[in-house]
Design an enzyme around this catalytic site. Sequence first.
Site, PDB file in Angstrom:
ATOM      1  N   ILE A 268       0.769  -1.248  -0.062  1.00  0.00           N
ATOM      2  CA  ILE A 268      -0.050   0.113   0.011  1.00  0.00           C
ATOM      3  C   ILE A 268       0.685   1.103   0.057  1.00  0.00           C
ATOM      4  O   ILE A 268       0.498   2.129  -0.744  1.00  0.00           O
ATOM      5  CB  ILE A 268      -0.754  -0.197   1.189  1.00  0.00           C
ATOM      6  N   ASN A 269       1.995   1.001   0.868  1.00  0.00           N
ATOM      7  CA  ASN A 269       2.771   2.380   0.820  1.00  0.00           C
ATOM      8  C   ASN A 269       3.320   2.755  -0.467  1.00  0.00           C
ATOM      9  O   ASN A 269       3.591   3.863  -1.124  1.00  0.00           O
ATOM     10  CB  ASN A 269       3.926   2.145   1.870  1.00  0.00           C
TER      11      ASN A 269
ATOM     12  N   LYS B 256       2.091   1.899  -3.600  1.00  0.00           N
ATOM     13  CA  LYS B 256       0.879   2.587  -4.341  1.00  0.00           C
ATOM     14  C   LYS B 256       0.634   4.026  -3.931  1.00  0.00           C
ATOM     15  O   LYS B 256       0.595   4.871  -4.694  1.00  0.00           O
ATOM     16  CB  LYS B 256      -0.392   1.726  -4.172  1.00  0.00           C
TER      17      LYS B 256
ATOM     18  N   GLN C  62      -7.448  -4.134  -1.040  1.00  0.00           N
ATOM     19  CA  GLN C  62      -6.298  -4.762  -0.605  1.00  0.00           C
ATOM     20  C   GLN C  62      -6.366  -6.385  -0.064  1.00  0.00           C
ATOM     21  O   GLN C  62      -6.985  -6.333   0.720  1.00  0.00           O
ATOM     22  CB  GLN C  62      -5.126  -4.094   0.497  1.00  0.00           C
TER      23      GLN C  62
ATOM     24  N   ASP D 215      -8.746  -2.821  -9.868  1.00  0.00           N
ATOM     25  CA  ASP D 215      -8.033  -3.930 -10.040  1.00  0.00           C
ATOM     26  C   ASP D 215      -8.599  -5.037 -10.868  1.00  0.00           C
ATOM     27  O   ASP D 215      -7.906  -6.065 -11.207  1.00  0.00           O
ATOM     28  CB  ASP D 215      -8.164  -4.616  -8.548  1.00  0.00           C
TER      29      ASP D 215
ATOM     30  N   PRO E 189      13.734  -9.742  -7.788  1.00  0.00           N
ATOM     31  CA  PRO E 189      12.380  -8.403  -7.678  1.00  0.00           C
ATOM     32  C   PRO E 189      12.806  -7.458  -8.812  1.00  0.00           C
ATOM     33  O   PRO E 189      14.017  -7.256  -9.341  1.00  0.00           O
ATOM     34  CB  PRO E 189      12.405  -7.871  -6.242  1.00  0.00           C
TER      35      PRO E 189
ATOM     36  N   GLY F 290      11.015  -6.546 -11.463  1.00  0.00           N
ATOM     37  CA  GLY F 290      10.360  -6.498 -13.008  1.00  0.00           C
ATOM     38  C   GLY F 290       8.680  -6.255 -13.032  1.00  0.00           C
ATOM     39  O   GLY F 290       8.479  -5.085 -13.284  1.00  0.00           O
TER      40      GLY F 290
ATOM     41  N   THR G 169     -53.593  38.722  -2.891  1.00  0.00           N
ATOM     42  CA  THR G 169     -55.017  38.415  -2.806  1.00  0.00           C
ATOM     43  C   THR G 169     -54.982  37.065  -1.993  1.00  0.00           C
ATOM     44  O   THR G 169     -54.470  36.428  -1.609  1.00  0.00           O
ATOM     45  CB  THR G 169     -55.782  38.153  -4.145  1.00  0.00           C
TER      46      THR G 169
END
Length: 921
Positions: free
Chosen positions: A39-40, A42, A86, A111, A258, A260, A366
């Site tokens: 999340i951080n 993102k 998430q 998503d 990692p 890619g 009136t």
Amino acid sequence: QVRERLKQQVAEMKEKFPGFRPGLAILQVGNRDDSNLYINMKLKAAAEIGISANHIKLPNTATEAEVLKCIASLNGDPAVHGFIVQLPLDSDKPINTEKITNAVAPEKDVDGLSSINAGKLSRGDLGDCFIPCTPKGCMELIRQTGVQVAGKRAVVVGRSKIVGAPMHDLLLWNHATVTTCHSKTSTLAEEVAKADILVVAAGKAEMVKGEWIKPGAVVIDCGINHVPDSTKASGKRVVGDVAYSTAKEKASYITPVPGGVGPMTVAMLMQSTVESAQRFLEKFQPGKWNIRYNELTLKMPVPSDIEISRSCIPKPIDQVAKEVGLLPDEVELYGQTKAKVQLSALRRLQDQPDGRYVVVTGITPTPLGEGKSTTTIGLVQALGAHLHQNVFACVRQPSQGPTFGIKGGAAGGGYSQVIPMEEFNLHLTGDIHAITAANNLVAAAVDARIFHELTQTDQALYNRLVPSVNGIRKFSDIQIRRLQKLGINKTDPEALTKEEMNVFVRLDIDPATITWQRVLDTNDRFLRRITIGQSPTEKGFSRTAQFDITVASEIMAVLALADGLDDMRMRLGRMVVASSKRGEPVTADDLGVTGALAVLMKDAVKPNLMQTLEGTPVFVHAGPFANIAHGNSSVLADKIALKLVGKDGFVVTEAGFGADIGMEKFFNIKCRYSGLRPHVVVLVATVRALKMHGGGPAVSAGVPLPKEYTEENLQLLAKGCSNLSKQIQNARMFGVPVVVAVNAFKTDTKAELALVVQLAKEAGAFDAVECTHWAEGGKGAVALAQAVQRASQAPSNFRFLYNVELPVTDKIRLIAQQIYGASDIELLPEAQEKVALYTKQGFGNLPICMAKTHLSLSHDPEQKGAPTGFILPIRDVRASVGAGFLYPLVGTMSTMPGLPTRPCFFDIDLDPVSGEVNGLF
């Protein structure tokens, strides 16, 4: 590259639509470390690109229902364009993940995990769905190699809903020949060896060996696995699903792990959010409602109001709420055609600019009325359905007294109505019933307190007011407030002296000073003077009292002027019900009833949402009388509406009776308390009323009009325009431009209508326009709407008529002389005493709310036109301290109307088969 491109696109959006930003919401359940990390990443990417990202975190105790409620709120939030849940959901409670992902609105499901988006992808509708971010990122990586996908043999290892299955569909619809392999595939190595394009998402460390790979293949490795590695400080390292060191020797392109697919997944989430925002902008202009209007089928002659109302099928009220930008959790449905709006909407929108504020008023009418309500509705239908402006009408809720009495309903008329009219004119959502209950609780408390003080000693009263529970006495909060008001700064009930106990328990109400009456929302003349307390159980304590109609209750005025729950509660507590024998004011707070009143009124404080015949939104809220109260709908409804329409939109509200009454109070009381400043006054005039002011004979309901009103008479009309001229002058006195709406009747001639338009402009109106909205709906008020638009751009220098710090008598004199045309005022002895009393009690700086006839500018209903030189007699002055004004009584003023010989209810009935209301309103 993707992020830079998106950054540029967002900058272009902001430049084209100032104040607009793509919005991303991330909903997390629980507190998993890996989820927090993702999340951080993102949130950081969103901030870099210029996306407004909101992280909503629910505890791991959240239930499925709580998660679904949060999703529903985000689905309805127009500021959220992309929305992800998430995964995995870290909850102690059982939650169906499939149900959760499918609850996300497909148009916000960036998503791409909902069944609808998955279904569209599987059918090849790539331009009308969101694709899961990892497959979308993989596809972008393949495109970056320059390798043509069409005609290639592709192999996908893995069949998960998040990666494998959508990856298969994406490659297939990009014209590759696709094979999906999985844990049960017996010839995995052989299948992999055939692949020109290989995507692996199996979740097994280095499962695909380098020697399996076809030379020159493009390899996308989606796996993230941890394997032991003693050389690392953590004792482990991250590897993919492909044996990278050997595979890179055979592949033409391969993604590292990692670094890619992971970053591309985040980039694609950002891209989908920007795409969603672009789709939103294509459908909706920021600040512009996407609203479906109802097309009217006009008939001649114009059918009855109830027939017209029934001929139009209202939109579901939750659709109306969504169209104007209200969120689902801000709306409480009362069936299909009405709803209450939570005050949280105002808090959410507090930083939004207000729209343009228009008040509709009229010449001296009136007894038949001149069509202010009809004009209000016709104007908003014209602004909305015909000129496509954001527009809200804010009108009062009618009392059932006049509805079943002589006046009938107040939903407008002809083709300019609030619908369904029977719902509008009857109980609506029960606000008036809540006011009746609250008002009568105060009345009961007053008499009960007098009775108990007459029949008990100080100690007995104290023991009952502060009872010992399990040997302990405790003051309630409201009792602490009373002690502080008395100057007794003690919180221990055992610490009061006898003298302190005496002043605490005894209000010593003087029965002769009681101003608080019981109320009923029915016209009943025989309740105007009654005797109460005649039962033997009341031990001889009886007094003369009366019933008022509910809309005359001070609580109705409090509701209309409050700007929130807390303000309403404080106003309720300040209401003065009587004076003590020492001449001190006794309030609802002194009676200890404030909290209970607030509880009874907690739902009534929320504005009611309805719609017009043409589908424009309407707030119906509060209905104070325009004689002894200020005659305007609620401040809260106006404030919420002004935020919802946006800076270029319009809010049109109506002030009761003529401009000398409702409009003057709108400016001097309502605007003073709300802080809102009007842009335009619409002054409604009719040929019929102006002829009456010129000396025409009296008119009354149910009696044919004399010939003076059905035949052209320009001389009579011109003479009566003195009233129009004076009311234009009254409006301009407050520094606001005036547009005159000449409400045309079928008996009016072209020459008569033209004369009114001409004389109105000569009298200083910004513009004057003939209107036919009763017969034609919004179409008949388009010229009026255009004039209002122009007037709203004109310079406005709004100002109050008087400073509230002036003495009470001076404020009354200013209104009498400046607004009514009087030469002076005369305070009768009772009025003089009250002015002295209220000034002594500290209420002298309240605004003034004149209670006088609506049928003349003077105190005499027989004086028509624009009389001058008269002395205005003030027979009494009363205080609505909670609402916040003093109201001088001019002449005789009844607060409980009576029924006529032939009431409106003669024409009302219920269809026993359909259950529909028949008859006239």
